[in-house]
Write an enzyme that holds these catalytic residues in place. Structure first.
Site, PDB file in Angstrom:
ATOM      1  N   ASP A  97       0.825  -1.212   0.000  1.00  0.00           N
ATOM      2  CA  ASP A  97       0.000   0.000   0.000  1.00  0.00           C
ATOM      3  C   ASP A  97       0.859   1.263   0.000  1.00  0.00           C
ATOM      4  O   ASP A  97       2.061   1.218   0.327  1.00  0.00           O
ATOM      5  CB  ASP A  97      -0.928  -0.014   1.213  1.00  0.00           C
ATOM      6  N   ASP A 155     -10.673   1.970  -3.402  1.00  0.00           N
ATOM      7  CA  ASP A 155     -11.074   1.662  -2.034  1.00  0.00           C
ATOM      8  C   ASP A 155     -12.586   1.573  -1.894  1.00  0.00           C
ATOM      9  O   ASP A 155     -13.085   1.176  -0.836  1.00  0.00           O
ATOM     10  CB  ASP A 155     -10.543   2.722  -1.062  1.00  0.00           C
TER      11      ASP A 155
END
Length: 693
Positions: free
Chosen positions: A434, A498
């Site tokens: 990430d 997301d």
């Protein structure tokens, strides 16, 4: 001299071969293949204005220069002399061209590389070398190819967190349309592709040209049209002043920049891009469960074991433990950088969970955010000088975190050791890598630091994969903020967004999928009540949306009913059955006239699957026909509904044949007349499967 022609898959690029004493070759054509014609025979047709391979005023180019830079106190405009042109081309199969040039007075050397692959995709990069004693500052170096005047419209993309790849179109007018990104990563608003096309171009029609910078740091894409009748698309790294200064003998090389052309709309242009990524084969894409939206920072072992049990029972093949497993990480304000398993939460390490996951027949993966650090961490307290920025002040915070300076050898070595140790100890199959913030005020060794940071990230990924060749890595960047060919050369998929809201995901996946094929797009079945938008959507719609990618689940299955678990298992089984098609076929999208609905699919020579998606309420009482693109017009197909039909759908006769036998129709009929469409409620989808008879 004779022009050089690169051609493959119906596309061609033509370079003239100029006098070695004057300038670089000019790109005379990039577009449709020209047939069996020699370069010499083209000379009468190549008199139109055309930009040189690296545009400069010395070649009478008055737009943006391809190279910008200089030496303090000694400005000397660059005028290249061609030293050498090496071409290795095979008609119909592409080839390579390498051009070497120099300007002795300016003290610069240049190498230009062009490659056309067998699918007709062109990639280009330049390298400039300082051949003089004084330093040369590179302010910019881009790759560009011309587009003809009939390219009347531009398409690019913007976005934000949880809503990436929002399309926007405009007229292609005189001047520059520039998309510049200074976020230190590709960015939620990074365009990814900049497209020029003939008026009204769509997925299945019109002529289009597109450019993509394969770079994960600051970058620029632009289109330029001059009154002299020349237009081009260009892209490259975006450099800050003083970021790249070359000493004598030093070189700067651009990232690869990719150019695609299509005479049949966006789908064909996207297929060429997909072919490049598919040249690096992947293993079967396991259906993946990520625990983030199921548990967040609650890492109680019993709860995670129950989640793993339910995942395996539903047919899930990989379990990924997300944020919260390492020291001090009970919330998002502490712990980043302390890459040791938290002994207080995991007294026996991650082994109890990893062992159960593997006993259940699933792979095990782990979340990291290696490039970031929380100020509230042991690492930051011990090594505050490892934070990317000026020592005199902290950069502006985002998400309670700062950026770790990976170009600093000690920081790089620490991360490599920690990642290597954890991958080895737990035999990790998978890493979710990430990168959750934009990079602000990046300063490394006193100069702008995004260039060095990006290269160090690439080195770290490359070295880790070199030590663990079977390790798969996902590029996540607060969703889809790092989706580019630079990161995809080193990773196996991207986290597309997301947002798991299936309505938003339909558009996000549709447009991200122009650049990235389905098997590299992370697409998950979210919770019934979406955690980002708050919207509630039926499981069938969430699953049908996630099916067309690298399918996964991001939902607390311990809260699901038995009926929901059984329905989810049905969809996962369907995905596995269709996976060889979904992850190898050609992606097609209909230019469907009803804006309340979408029609898209994946096609192989012997089979195909389509999704008819009703997004919102229709204006028309009767929906328009489903004209299925991409089929062989001379073949006959059996047509049937795949998977569970949506609730309360009014299905036409072909979908529920009275005798149970599937309808058989030629591809020509299915593509031209189509099938009567079902009447669906908003937020529902019907899957149509075809098999060649």
């Amino acid at each position: 001299m004779s022009p050089v022609i690169l051609s493959a898959a119906g596309a061609a690029l033509v370079l003239d071969d100029p006098d070695p004493q004057w300038g670089l070759p000019r790109v005379r054509h990039f577009g449709a293949a020209l047939g069996p014609v020699s370069g010499a025979a083209l000379l009468p047709a190549l008199a139109s204005p055309a930009p040189p391979l690296l545009p400069a005023q010395g070649d009478s180019w008055y737009g943006r220069p391809g190279l910008s830079g200089g030496r303090d106190g000694d400005q000397w405009p660059v005028r290249w002399s061609l030293d050498r042109l090496d071409a290795d081309t095979v008609s119909g199969s592409g080839g390579t061209v390498t051009i070497t040039a120099s300007d002795a007075r300016a003290g610069l050397g240049l190498v230009c590389e062009l490659v056309m692959d067998g699918g007709g995709l062109v990639r280009m990069r330049h390298a400039v070398t300082n051949t003089a004693a004084s330093p040369y500052r590179v302010d910019g170096l881009v790759c560009a190819l011309p587009v003809p005047g009939r390219a009347a419209e531009l398409l690019d993309f913007t976005g934000r967190w949880a809503l990436e790849k929002v399309p926007q179109r405009a007229e292609f007018r005189h001047g520059v349309w520039s998309r510049e990104n200074r976020r230190g990563r590709t960015g939620h608003d990074g365009t990814g592709l900049l497209v020029a096309g003939t008026e009204g171009f769509g997925f299945r029609g019109g002529e289009v040209w597109a450019v993509h910078a394969g770079w994960s740091g600051d970058h620029v894409h632009y289109a330029e049209r001059l009154p002299e009748g020349v237009s081009l698309l260009a892209a490259g790294e975006l450099l800050e002043p003083g970021e790249v200064v070359l000493g004598e003998g030093e070189s700067y090389r651009t990232p690869w920049v990719y150019f695609t052309w299509s005479g049949a709309g966006l789908d064909d242009a996207g297929a060429r891009l997909h072919g490049h990524l598919r040249a690096r084969p992947l293993p079967v894409r396991p259906v993946t469960l990520n625990n983030w939206e199921a548990t967040y920072f609650d890492h109680g072992l019993d709860r995670l074991l129950e989640l793993a049990d339910r995942a395996a029972a539903a047919g899930i093949e990989r379990f990924v433990l997300d944020d919260g497993w390492f020291r001090h990480r009970r919330h998002d304000r502490a712990g980043l950088g302390d890459w040791y398993v938290d002994e207080g939460v995991w007294p026996d390490g991650l082994h109890p969970l990893a062992d159960r996951v593997r006993k259940l027949g699933m792979q095990f993966g782990l979340w990291f955010e290696p490039e970031m650090v929380n100020p509230d961490s042991d690492l930051a307290r011990e090594h505050p000088d490892w934070i990317l920025g000026r020592a005199e002040r902290m950069p502006p915070p985002q998400r309670h975190q700062q950026v770790l300076d990976l170009a600093r050898p000690e920081a790089y070595a620490y991360l490599l050791e920690r990642l290597d140790a954890l991958v080895g100890e737990y035999a990790l199959d998978y890493i979710k890598w990430d990168h959750n913030r934009d990079i602000a005020e990046p300063v490394h060794a006193g100069v702008a630091g995004v260039h060095a940071q990006t290269l160090a990230t690439y080195r770290l990924l490359d070295e880790l994969r070199g030590r663990h060749p079977r390790l798969e890595i996902e590029s996540c960047s607060s969703g889809g903020a790092r989706v580019d060919f630079g990161i995809l050369a080193r990773t196996d998929r991207v986290w597309t967004s997301d947002s798991n809201d299936a309505l938003d995901r339909q558009a996000i996946q549709r447009w991200t999928g122009l650049l990235v094929p389905p098997e590299r797009l992370g697409c998950h079945v979210g919770a019934p009540h979406d955690h980002v938008t708050g919207r509630s959507l039926p499981l069938a719609f969430r699953a049908a949306t996630a099916l067309f990618g690298h399918m996964g689940v991001e939902w607390d299955l311990t809260s699901a009913s038995q009926a929901e678990l059984e329905e989810l298992a049905t969809w996962i089984a369907l995905h596995k059955r269709l996976r060889p098609l979904l992850h190898a076929g050609r992606v097609v999208r209909a230019d469907h006239p009803d804006r309340s609905a979408l029609l898209h699919g994946v096609v192989l020579p012997e089979r195909a699957v389509y999704a008819y998606v009703q997004l919102t309420s229709r204006t028309d009482l009767v929906p328009g026909p489903l004209r299925l693109p991409g089929l062989d017009p001379d073949a006959v197909y059996e047509v049937r509904v795949a998977g569970p039909a949506p609730e309360r759908a009014a299905l036409p006769a072909w979908a529920v044949p009275a005798d149970g036998a599937p309808v058989r129709l030629p591809g020509s009929v299915l593509g031209e007349l189509g099938l009567p469409a079902p009447a669906l409620r908003p937020a529902s989808a019907l899957l149509v499967e075809l098999e060649k008879v």
